[in-house]
Design a protein around this motif. Structure first.
Motif, mmCIF file in Angstrom:
data_model
loop_
_atom_site.group_PDB
_atom_site.id
_atom_site.type_symbol
_atom_site.label_atom_id
_atom_site.label_comp_id
_atom_site.label_asym_id
_atom_site.label_seq_id
_atom_site.Cartn_x
_atom_site.Cartn_y
_atom_site.Cartn_z
ATOM 1 N N ALA A 10 -11.583 6.437 2.071
ATOM 2 C CA ALA A 10 -12.280 5.924 0.891
ATOM 3 C C ALA A 10 -13.521 5.117 1.252
ATOM 4 C CB ALA A 10 -11.326 5.061 0.059
ATOM 5 N N GLY A 11 -13.665 4.768 2.525
ATOM 6 C CA GLY A 11 -14.823 3.997 2.955
ATOM 7 C C GLY A 11 -14.809 2.562 2.478
ATOM 8 N N CYS A 12 -13.638 1.940 2.520
ATOM 9 C CA CYS A 12 -13.538 0.546 2.092
ATOM 10 C C CYS A 12 -12.688 -0.232 3.093
ATOM 11 C CB CYS A 12 -12.959 0.456 0.684
ATOM 12 S SG CYS A 12 -11.255 0.990 0.575
ATOM 13 N N ALA A 13 -12.564 -1.514 2.877
ATOM 14 C CA ALA A 13 -11.786 -2.383 3.759
ATOM 15 C C ALA A 13 -10.288 -2.182 3.526
ATOM 16 C CB ALA A 13 -12.162 -3.840 3.515
ATOM 17 N N SER A 14 -9.506 -2.306 4.583
ATOM 18 C CA SER A 14 -8.064 -2.111 4.459
ATOM 19 C C SER A 14 -7.420 -3.178 3.570
ATOM 20 C CB SER A 14 -7.391 -2.065 5.829
ATOM 21 O OG SER A 14 -7.596 -3.269 6.527
ATOM 22 N N ILE A 15 -7.989 -4.378 3.521
ATOM 23 C CA ILE A 15 -7.430 -5.420 2.651
ATOM 24 C C ILE A 15 -7.549 -5.004 1.189
ATOM 25 C CG2 ILE A 15 -9.567 -6.785 2.560
ATOM 26 C CD1 ILE A 15 -5.978 -8.180 2.561
ATOM 27 N N THR A 16 -8.619 -4.295 0.842
ATOM 28 C CA THR A 16 -8.789 -3.788 -0.519
ATOM 29 C C THR A 16 -7.660 -2.831 -0.863
ATOM 30 O OG1 THR A 16 -11.192 -3.984 -0.312
ATOM 31 C CG2 THR A 16 -10.359 -2.551 -2.071
ATOM 32 N N VAL A 17 -7.325 -1.971 0.080
ATOM 33 C CA VAL A 17 -6.262 -0.987 -0.125
ATOM 34 C C VAL A 17 -4.917 -1.686 -0.262
ATOM 35 C CG1 VAL A 17 -5.095 1.024 0.847
ATOM 36 C CG2 VAL A 17 -7.569 0.758 1.143
ATOM 37 N N ARG A 18 -4.643 -2.662 0.612
ATOM 38 C CA ARG A 18 -3.362 -3.377 0.556
ATOM 39 C C ARG A 18 -3.201 -4.129 -0.761
ATOM 40 N NH1 ARG A 18 -4.586 -4.377 5.965
ATOM 41 N NH2 ARG A 18 -5.307 -6.482 5.502
ATOM 42 N N LYS A 19 -4.249 -4.800 -1.199
ATOM 43 C CA LYS A 19 -4.168 -5.544 -2.462
ATOM 44 C C LYS A 19 -3.927 -4.589 -3.629
ATOM 45 C CE LYS A 19 -6.908 -9.601 -1.326
ATOM 46 N NZ LYS A 19 -8.147 -10.345 -1.640
ATOM 47 N N TRP A 20 -4.640 -3.473 -3.631
ATOM 48 C CA TRP A 20 -4.474 -2.496 -4.701
ATOM 49 C C TRP A 20 -3.048 -1.939 -4.687
ATOM 50 C CZ3 TRP A 20 -3.099 2.551 -5.202
ATOM 51 C CH2 TRP A 20 -3.334 3.141 -6.437
ATOM 52 N N ALA A 21 -2.533 -1.624 -3.501
ATOM 53 C CA ALA A 21 -1.187 -1.061 -3.374
ATOM 54 C C ALA A 21 -0.131 -2.030 -3.905
ATOM 55 C CB ALA A 21 -0.902 -0.712 -1.914
ATOM 56 N N ALA A 22 -0.289 -3.308 -3.588
ATOM 57 C CA ALA A 22 0.678 -4.315 -4.042
ATOM 58 C C ALA A 22 0.695 -4.431 -5.558
ATOM 59 C CB ALA A 22 0.346 -5.667 -3.419
ATOM 60 N N GLU A 23 -0.443 -4.224 -6.195
ATOM 61 C CA GLU A 23 -0.545 -4.363 -7.649
ATOM 62 C C GLU A 23 -0.226 -3.071 -8.400
ATOM 63 O OE1 GLU A 23 -4.530 -5.681 -8.195
ATOM 64 O OE2 GLU A 23 -4.136 -7.650 -7.296
ATOM 65 N N ASN A 24 -0.107 -1.950 -7.686
ATOM 66 C CA ASN A 24 0.032 -0.656 -8.356
ATOM 67 C C ASN A 24 1.271 0.135 -7.933
ATOM 68 O OD1 ASN A 24 -2.518 -0.074 -10.091
ATOM 69 N ND2 ASN A 24 -3.217 -1.174 -8.275
ATOM 70 N N ASN A 25 2.297 -0.574 -7.533
ATOM 71 C CA ASN A 25 3.608 0.021 -7.259
ATOM 72 C C ASN A 25 3.580 1.188 -6.259
ATOM 73 O OD1 ASN A 25 4.816 -1.742 -9.113
ATOM 74 N ND2 ASN A 25 4.224 -0.405 -10.789
ATOM 75 N N VAL A 26 2.829 1.019 -5.173
ATOM 76 C CA VAL A 26 2.848 2.018 -4.112
ATOM 77 C C VAL A 26 4.105 1.772 -3.282
ATOM 78 C CG1 VAL A 26 1.650 2.843 -2.054
ATOM 79 C CG2 VAL A 26 0.344 2.214 -4.083
ATOM 80 N N ARG A 27 4.780 2.855 -2.925
ATOM 81 C CA ARG A 27 6.018 2.760 -2.156
ATOM 82 C C ARG A 27 5.743 2.128 -0.788
ATOM 83 N NH1 ARG A 27 9.498 7.649 -0.197
ATOM 84 N NH2 ARG A 27 7.608 7.782 0.984
ATOM 85 N N PHE A 28 6.709 1.370 -0.282
ATOM 86 C CA PHE A 28 6.539 0.727 1.018
ATOM 87 C C PHE A 28 7.869 0.629 1.741
ATOM 88 C CE2 PHE A 28 7.384 -2.635 -2.033
ATOM 89 C CZ PHE A 28 8.344 -3.401 -1.392
ATOM 90 N N ILE A 29 7.771 0.382 3.043
ATOM 91 C CA ILE A 29 8.951 0.059 3.846
ATOM 92 C C ILE A 29 8.698 -1.314 4.450
ATOM 93 C CG2 ILE A 29 9.642 2.431 4.336
ATOM 94 C CD1 ILE A 29 8.274 2.211 7.034
ATOM 95 N N GLY A 30 9.755 -2.012 4.801
ATOM 96 C CA GLY A 30 9.621 -3.358 5.335
ATOM 97 C C GLY A 30 9.590 -4.376 4.214
ATOM 98 N N GLU A 31 9.308 -5.625 4.590
ATOM 99 C CA GLU A 31 9.252 -6.684 3.590
ATOM 100 C C GLU A 31 8.304 -7.782 4.034
ATOM 101 O OE1 GLU A 31 13.064 -9.398 4.628
ATOM 102 O OE2 GLU A 31 13.494 -7.509 3.633
ATOM 103 N N GLY A 32 7.874 -8.587 3.066
ATOM 104 C CA GLY A 32 6.980 -9.706 3.361
ATOM 105 C C GLY A 32 5.697 -9.247 4.016
ATOM 106 N N ARG A 33 5.332 -9.922 5.092
ATOM 107 C CA ARG A 33 4.086 -9.597 5.810
ATOM 108 C C ARG A 33 4.205 -8.314 6.626
ATOM 109 N NH1 ARG A 33 0.338 -14.048 6.597
ATOM 110 N NH2 ARG A 33 -0.358 -12.842 8.371
#
Length: 61
Positions: A10-33
């Motif tokens: 997408a040509g953007c910063a990874s923090i942008t992707v992480r913040k968006w994922a946290a707010e938009n119910n993207v599936r994840f593994i692990g917890e916390g940080r």
């Protein structure tokens, strides 16, 4: 796809992707940080259509 793969495609910063994922119910593994987001093609398409384009990644080349 991983957070870094989405950011690169997408040509953007990874923090942008992480913040968006946290707010938009993207599936994840692990917890916390230690969360690892697992993006589908649908998630990627939704990310590209987001309202705010976010900060562009720095080009180190």
């Amino acid at each position: 796809m991983t957070t870094n793969e989405i950011a690169e495609k997408a040509g953007c910063a990874s923090i942008t992707v992480r913040k968006w994922a946290a707010e938009n119910n993207v599936r994840f593994i692990g917890e916390g940080r230690r969360k690892t987001y697992l993006f589908t093609e649908d998630d990627y398409e939704r990310f590209l259509k987001r309202a705010k384009p976010g900060k562009r990644a720095k080009n180190n080349g």
